[in-house]
Design a protein around this motif. Structure first.
Motif, PDB file in Angstrom:
ATOM      1  N   ILE A  17     -73.635  86.470 -33.995  1.00 59.67           N
ATOM      2  CA  ILE A  17     -73.340  86.983 -35.342  1.00 59.67           C
ATOM      3  C   ILE A  17     -73.336  85.862 -36.377  1.00 59.67           C
ATOM      4  N   THR A  18     -73.904  84.725 -36.030  1.00 58.33           N
ATOM      5  CA  THR A  18     -73.865  83.563 -36.924  1.00 58.33           C
ATOM      6  C   THR A  18     -74.470  83.863 -38.287  1.00 58.33           C
ATOM      7  N   GLU A  19     -75.608  84.529 -38.312  1.00 51.73           N
ATOM      8  CA  GLU A  19     -76.268  84.787 -39.602  1.00 51.73           C
ATOM      9  C   GLU A  19     -75.447  85.716 -40.486  1.00 51.73           C
ATOM     10  N   GLN A  20     -74.792  86.721 -39.894  1.00 51.05           N
ATOM     11  CA  GLN A  20     -73.939  87.616 -40.684  1.00 51.05           C
ATOM     12  C   GLN A  20     -72.731  86.860 -41.236  1.00 51.05           C
ATOM     13  N   VAL A  21     -72.167  85.964 -40.434  1.00 50.77           N
ATOM     14  CA  VAL A  21     -71.033  85.164 -40.901  1.00 50.77           C
ATOM     15  C   VAL A  21     -71.497  84.201 -41.987  1.00 50.77           C
ATOM     16  N   ALA A  22     -72.675  83.598 -41.822  1.00 50.14           N
ATOM     17  CA  ALA A  22     -73.204  82.676 -42.839  1.00 50.14           C
ATOM     18  C   ALA A  22     -73.426  83.408 -44.163  1.00 50.14           C
ATOM     19  N   ALA A  23     -73.913  84.649 -44.104  1.00 50.02           N
ATOM     20  CA  ALA A  23     -74.103  85.433 -45.334  1.00 50.02           C
ATOM     21  C   ALA A  23     -72.763  85.688 -46.018  1.00 50.02           C
ATOM     22  N   ALA A  24     -71.738  85.972 -45.231  1.00 50.84           N
ATOM     23  CA  ALA A  24     -70.402  86.158 -45.798  1.00 50.84           C
ATOM     24  C   ALA A  24     -69.881  84.847 -46.378  1.00 50.84           C
ATOM     25  N   ALA A  25     -70.135  83.743 -45.702  1.00 48.79           N
ATOM     26  CA  ALA A  25     -69.667  82.422 -46.153  1.00 48.79           C
ATOM     27  C   ALA A  25     -70.230  82.068 -47.515  1.00 48.79           C
ATOM     28  N   ALA A  26     -71.464  82.458 -47.771  1.00 51.14           N
ATOM     29  CA  ALA A  26     -72.112  82.132 -49.045  1.00 51.14           C
ATOM     30  C   ALA A  26     -71.370  82.739 -50.238  1.00 51.14           C
ATOM     31  N   ARG A  27     -70.580  83.762 -49.987  1.00 52.22           N
ATOM     32  CA  ARG A  27     -69.802  84.399 -51.058  1.00 52.22           C
ATOM     33  C   ARG A  27     -68.569  83.578 -51.445  1.00 52.22           C
ATOM     34  N   TYR A  28     -68.249  82.556 -50.650  1.00 46.64           N
ATOM     35  CA  TYR A  28     -67.030  81.769 -50.862  1.00 46.64           C
ATOM     36  C   TYR A  28     -67.352  80.273 -50.957  1.00 46.64           C
ATOM     37  N   PRO A  29     -68.060  79.834 -51.998  1.00 48.66           N
ATOM     38  CA  PRO A  29     -68.502  78.437 -52.064  1.00 48.66           C
ATOM     39  C   PRO A  29     -67.362  77.422 -52.163  1.00 48.66           C
ATOM     40  N   GLN A  30     -66.191  77.833 -52.564  1.00 49.17           N
ATOM     41  CA  GLN A  30     -65.069  76.897 -52.692  1.00 49.17           C
ATOM     42  C   GLN A  30     -64.157  76.872 -51.477  1.00 49.17           C
ATOM     43  N   ALA A  31     -64.393  77.727 -50.507  1.00 49.18           N
ATOM     44  CA  ALA A  31     -63.510  77.814 -49.337  1.00 49.18           C
ATOM     45  C   ALA A  31     -63.663  76.595 -48.435  1.00 49.18           C
TER      46      ALA A  31
END
Length: 134
Positions: A17-31
Motif C-alpha cells: 500500500i506504499t503508493e496509496q500512503v505516499a499519495a496521502a502523505a503529499a497532502r501533508y507537506p509540513q508533517a
C-alpha cells in the motif's frame, strides 16, 4: 486524516500500500511523520522489504506456522488465528516524512497484512505534527 480502501483476494496476504500512503502523505507537506493505521482486528500494517515478493510469501508462511488455523480455539467465528497474527504484526506503523514525502529505506515498502480475507479493508492515514523549533 485521510483514508483509502484495499480489497484483498486471499485469506492471507501482504498487500503493498506504499503508493496509496505516499499519495496521502503529499497532502501533508509540513508533517514530520504519518501514522498508518488499520481499524480492523484481523489485519495489520507493517513495513518490510518490497523488492523481492518471496519475502512477503515467507512472512505469511512463518506466521501461518506460528499460529495455524485450528478448531481448538474457543472463538466461534473460526478466525482466532487471524486475531493473534494481527496482534503479532500490529495495527499501525509510523513513517518519517520530509517535505511531504515518505522517508523509507531503499528496500522498504508499507504493507497491509491480511489474515482473514478476502475482504475490503480501510486504512487510515494521520499526519503527525512537527515539533516546534527552538
Amino acid at each position: 486524516m485521510t483514508s483509502f480502501t484495499v480489497s484483498t483476494s486471499r485469506r492471507e496476504a501482504l498487500v503493498d500500500i506504499t503508493e496509496q500512503v505516499a499519495a496521502a502523505a503529499a497532502r501533508y507537506p509540513q508533517a514530520a511523520a504519518l501514522m498508518v493505521f488499520s481499524p480492523h482486528t484481523t489485519c495489520g500494517i507493517l513495513i518490510n522489504e518490497g523488492a523481492d515478493p518471496d519475502v512477503a510469501h515467507d512472512v505469511i508462511a512463518a506466521l501461518r506456522r506460528l499460529v495455524p488455523q485450528s478448531p481448538h480455539f474457543r472463538h466461534v467465528e473460526g478466525n482466532a488465528d487471524a486475531h493473534i497474527k494481527t496482534i503479532l504484526v500490529g495495527s499501525s506503523v509510523s513513517v518519517v516524512m520530509e517535505s511531504g514525502r515518505l522517508r523509507l529505506g531503499t528496500w522498504q515498502r508499507i504493507f497491509l497484512a491480511e489474515f482473514d480475507g478476502p475482504r475490503r479493508r480501510t486504512v487510515w492515514v494521520q499526519a503527525l505534527a512537527a515539533a516546534p523549533e527552538g
